[in-house]
Design a protein around this motif. Structure first.
Motif, PDB file in Angstrom:
ATOM      1  N   HIS A 129       0.874  -1.164   0.000  1.00 62.84           N
ATOM      2  CA  HIS A 129       0.000   0.000   0.000  1.00 62.84           C
ATOM      3  C   HIS A 129       0.911   1.213   0.000  1.00 62.84           C
ATOM      4  N   VAL A 130       0.751   2.081  -0.988  1.00 60.94           N
ATOM      5  CA  VAL A 130       1.598   3.263  -1.108  1.00 60.94           C
ATOM      6  C   VAL A 130       0.722   4.511  -1.054  1.00 60.94           C
ATOM      7  N   GLY A 131       1.278   5.568  -0.477  1.00 61.13           N
ATOM      8  CA  GLY A 131       0.528   6.806  -0.325  1.00 61.13           C
ATOM      9  C   GLY A 131       1.090   7.933  -1.155  1.00 61.13           C
ATOM     10  N   VAL A 132       1.183   9.111  -0.567  1.00 66.89           N
ATOM     11  CA  VAL A 132       1.629  10.307  -1.276  1.00 66.89           C
ATOM     12  C   VAL A 132       3.160  10.290  -1.364  1.00 66.89           C
ATOM     13  N   PRO A 133       3.732  10.384  -2.567  1.00 69.11           N
ATOM     14  CA  PRO A 133       5.195  10.350  -2.696  1.00 69.11           C
ATOM     15  C   PRO A 133       5.836  11.665  -2.290  1.00 69.11           C
ATOM     16  N   ASP A 134       7.154  11.632  -2.159  1.00 72.02           N
ATOM     17  CA  ASP A 134       7.900  12.833  -1.801  1.00 72.02           C
ATOM     18  C   ASP A 134       7.665  13.918  -2.849  1.00 72.02           C
ATOM     19  N   PRO A 135       7.292  15.132  -2.435  1.00 69.88           N
ATOM     20  CA  PRO A 135       6.930  16.165  -3.413  1.00 69.88           C
ATOM     21  C   PRO A 135       8.095  16.626  -4.285  1.00 69.88           C
ATOM     22  N   ALA A 136       9.304  16.727  -3.732  1.00 72.71           N
ATOM     23  CA  ALA A 136      10.450  17.166  -4.537  1.00 72.71           C
ATOM     24  C   ALA A 136      10.785  16.133  -5.609  1.00 72.71           C
ATOM     25  N   LEU A 137      10.860  14.873  -5.200  1.00 67.33           N
ATOM     26  CA  LEU A 137      11.137  13.808  -6.164  1.00 67.33           C
ATOM     27  C   LEU A 137      10.069  13.771  -7.235  1.00 67.33           C
ATOM     28  N   MET A 138       8.801  13.884  -6.830  1.00 73.57           N
ATOM     29  CA  MET A 138       7.716  13.776  -7.785  1.00 73.57           C
ATOM     30  C   MET A 138       7.730  14.919  -8.787  1.00 73.57           C
ATOM     31  N   ALA A 139       8.046  16.144  -8.318  1.00 78.78           N
ATOM     32  CA  ALA A 139       8.113  17.285  -9.234  1.00 78.78           C
ATOM     33  C   ALA A 139       9.192  17.052 -10.286  1.00 78.78           C
ATOM     34  N   ASN A 140      10.337  16.521  -9.870  1.00 78.30           N
ATOM     35  CA  ASN A 140      11.424  16.266 -10.810  1.00 78.30           C
ATOM     36  C   ASN A 140      11.067  15.172 -11.806  1.00 78.30           C
ATOM     37  N   LEU A 141      10.420  14.122 -11.329  1.00 75.45           N
ATOM     38  CA  LEU A 141      10.076  13.027 -12.235  1.00 75.45           C
ATOM     39  C   LEU A 141       8.982  13.421 -13.212  1.00 75.45           C
TER      40      LEU A 141
END
Length: 223
Positions: A129-141
């Motif tokens: 079960h996964v939730g909200v990912p790290d915002p900095a990593l997600m913005a870069n990806l």
């Protein structure tokens, strides 16, 4: 469940229809996965983010959305649940993934996840079960994902020059401009970063012209 174990669930079609309608309160769509060359469905921004992370993961070789219905009885009523994703890993392992923000997991949802985890364990699959990912990593990806298609790889020789230029840590824009026109070079640079042939610290800061980029081989592998 025993009959399901050896099947190629990463090639399954969704068991539920992805519907687009005003007022539904969610965001369905299709993600083209560079890792598989296939489209994978999602039903929310959070599920789309998870698809980006899966597509970026070098261990992932197959992804299917809403791959099956799991049926069980909770002692009071019949229940069913369609997990969000089935993931096939390069070493052959199987992983079932459910995506839900932690603050959105109510009692019935937790029970569904627990039932899914038990079923997966019975056939040797992983469950997460996964939730909200790290915002900095997600913005870069999200940014790098724009350049995931092979058409962004650039002309002959650009990739080789990028690997040579970034053999040592070099600011992103400085290295790109040393090779040529940034409009031609940057898409190829971002494509190699998506493929993790060139790497940077994506987890702690937003990409910018001064971000240090280096060859994955010189760093001993992707970061």
């Amino acid at each position: 469940m025993d009959q399901c174990h050896g099947l190629a669930w990463e090639e399954a079609t969704p068991v539920r229809t992805f519907r687009w309608s005003r007022g539904l309160g969610h965001f369905p769509g299709w993600w083209w996965a560079a890792s598989t060359g296939r489209h994978v469905g999602f039903e929310s921004w959070l599920e789309q983010d998870r698809l980006i992370l899966l597509d970026f993961d070098p261990e992932v070789v197959g992804i299917a959305s809403q791959p099956f219905w799991l049926h069980w009885h909770d002692g009071k009523e019949k229940r069913r649940h369609a997990p969000d994703y089935f993931v096939r890993l390069a070493d052959g392992r199987a992983r079932v993934v459910d995506v839900r923000a932690e603050d959105q997991v109510d009692e019935r949802t937790a029970e569904a996840f627990a039932a899914t985890e038990r079923a997966c364990s019975a056939v040797g699959w992983e469950f997460r079960h996964v939730g909200v990912p790290d915002p900095a990593l997600m913005a870069n990806l999200r940014w790098l994902a724009r350049y995931r298609h092979p058409r962004c790889a650039g002309g002959p020789g650009i990739a080789a020059r990028l690997r040579e230029t970034f053999a040592v840590p070099t600011p992103l824009l400085t290295g790109a401009e040393a090779i040529g026109d940034r409009l031609a070079v940057l898409p190829a640079l971002f494509h190699l970063m998506w493929k993790q042939e060139l790497v940077a610290d994506l987890a702690h800061e937003r990409l910018d012209p001064a971000t240090l980029v280096r060859s994955a081989s010189s760093a001993g592998g992707p970061s």
